[in-house]
Scaffold this active site. Structure first.
Site, PDB file in Angstrom:
ATOM      1  NE  ARG A  12      10.053 -30.872  15.012  1.00  0.00           N
ATOM      2  CZ  ARG A  12      11.287 -30.710  14.532  1.00  0.00           C
ATOM      3  NH1 ARG A  12      11.791 -31.594  13.683  1.00  0.00           N
ATOM      4  NH2 ARG A  12      12.026 -29.681  14.899  1.00  0.00           N
ATOM      5  CG  HIS A  13       8.662 -28.422  10.745  1.00  0.00           C
ATOM      6  ND1 HIS A  13       8.423 -27.806  11.947  1.00  0.00           N
ATOM      7  CD2 HIS A  13       9.946 -28.864  10.780  1.00  0.00           C
ATOM      8  CE1 HIS A  13       9.528 -27.845  12.680  1.00  0.00           C
ATOM      9  NE2 HIS A  13      10.460 -28.485  11.993  1.00  0.00           N
ATOM     10  CB  THR A  67       1.980  -2.224  11.065  1.00  0.00           C
ATOM     11  OG1 THR A  67       0.809  -2.728  10.399  1.00  0.00           O
ATOM     12  CG2 THR A  67       1.718  -0.840  11.650  1.00  0.00           C
ATOM     13  CG  HIS A 127      10.430 -24.720  11.915  1.00  0.00           C
ATOM     14  ND1 HIS A 127      10.553 -24.568  13.273  1.00  0.00           N
ATOM     15  CD2 HIS A 127      11.512 -25.441  11.524  1.00  0.00           C
ATOM     16  CE1 HIS A 127      11.652 -25.178  13.705  1.00  0.00           C
ATOM     17  NE2 HIS A 127      12.275 -25.706  12.648  1.00  0.00           N
ATOM     18  CG  ASP A 179      -0.319   0.188   2.527  1.00  0.00           C
ATOM     19  OD1 ASP A 179       0.926   0.246   2.584  1.00  0.00           O
ATOM     20  OD2 ASP A 179      -1.047   0.295   3.537  1.00  0.00           O
ATOM     21  CG  HIS A 180      -0.676   4.727   1.641  1.00  0.00           C
ATOM     22  ND1 HIS A 180      -1.776   3.881   1.664  1.00  0.00           N
ATOM     23  CD2 HIS A 180      -0.613   5.298   2.867  1.00  0.00           C
ATOM     24  CE1 HIS A 180      -2.351   3.967   2.847  1.00  0.00           C
ATOM     25  NE2 HIS A 180      -1.664   4.807   3.610  1.00  0.00           N
ATOM     26  CB  CYS A 185       1.022  -2.392   4.775  1.00  0.00           C
ATOM     27  SG  CYS A 185       0.832  -3.506   6.176  1.00  0.00           S
TER      28      CYS A 185
HETATM   29  C1  RB5 Z   1      -2.067   2.649   6.489  1.00  0.00           C
HETATM   30  O1  RB5 Z   1      -2.147   3.839   7.163  1.00  0.00           O
HETATM   31  C2  RB5 Z   1      -1.760   1.512   7.444  1.00  0.00           C
HETATM   32  O2  RB5 Z   1      -2.866   1.274   8.228  1.00  0.00           O
HETATM   33  C3  RB5 Z   1      -1.343   0.295   6.657  1.00  0.00           C
HETATM   34  O3  RB5 Z   1      -0.202   0.591   5.906  1.00  0.00           O
HETATM   35  C4  RB5 Z   1      -1.000  -0.941   7.444  1.00  0.00           C
HETATM   36  O4  RB5 Z   1       0.014  -0.698   8.372  1.00  0.00           O
HETATM   37  C5  RB5 Z   1      -2.130  -1.671   8.026  1.00  0.00           C
HETATM   38  O5  RB5 Z   1      -1.999  -2.683   8.731  1.00  0.00           O
END
Ligand code: RB5
Length: 149
Positions: free
Chosen positions: A132-133, A67, A98, A8-9, A65
């Site tokens: 096992r995995h 996070t 694994h 994403d951005h 993204c």
């Molecule tokens: C976008 O602002 C943010 O929410 C996205 O990039 C991501 O981190 C979502 O989990």
């Protein structure tokens, strides 16, 4: 090997760097966007990459993204996808050994270009241990089947 990439951005700039890096290493890259820093919705891109891997258009995928959390949640909704959100090389290694991960996910907020290149190198060159995995992955498939609509 064909690698599907998407962001994403929040992950756009890192995705562009990843694309250049993969192409320099002679991987074939399928870029599913986004194509600018303009605000978009991460599930649109997580789905495209996950679908490409699940349907065999690419052998593996990379999602980014801000996070890494939203792309992980999205990609793991697609049956057959094992998306691993990684922060370090050790996680990247074990995601393959694994979990036989077929998508690696990064949070641009918590990493940088050099770290991501190291994780990608490990991820793309490490095999699955099986044994096992595999039994554990089979149990995940059973969960997918049980909750299939
Ligand atoms: C976008 O602002 C943010 O929410 C996205 O990039 C991501 O981190 C979502 O989990």
């Amino acid at each position: 090997m064909i690698v599907a990439i998407g962001a994403d951005h929040g992950g756009y700039e890192l995705k562009e760097a990843v694309k250049v890096y993969l192409e320099s290493k002679m991987y074939k890259v399928k870029d599913y966007g986004t194509d600018s820093k303009e605000s978009v919705d991460y599930p649109d891109f997580g789905l495209k990459v996950a679908k490409a891997v699940a349907e065999g258009e690419a052998e593996t995928g990379i999602l980014i993204c801000t996070t890494g959390i939203g792309q992980s949640i999205t990609a793991n909704k697609v049956p057959g996808i094992r998306a691993a959100l990684c922060l370090n090389e050790d996680q990247a290694k074990f995601s393959r050994l694994h979990n036989n991960a077929n998508v690696i996910v990064f949070g641009a907020r918590y990493t940088d270009e050099d770290k991501v290149k190291e994780m990608i190198d490990v991820y793309l060159t490490t095999g699955f241990d099986g044994g096992r995995h595999q039994r554990r992955l089979d149990k995940i498939v059973e969960i997918e089947k049980r909750y299939k609509k």
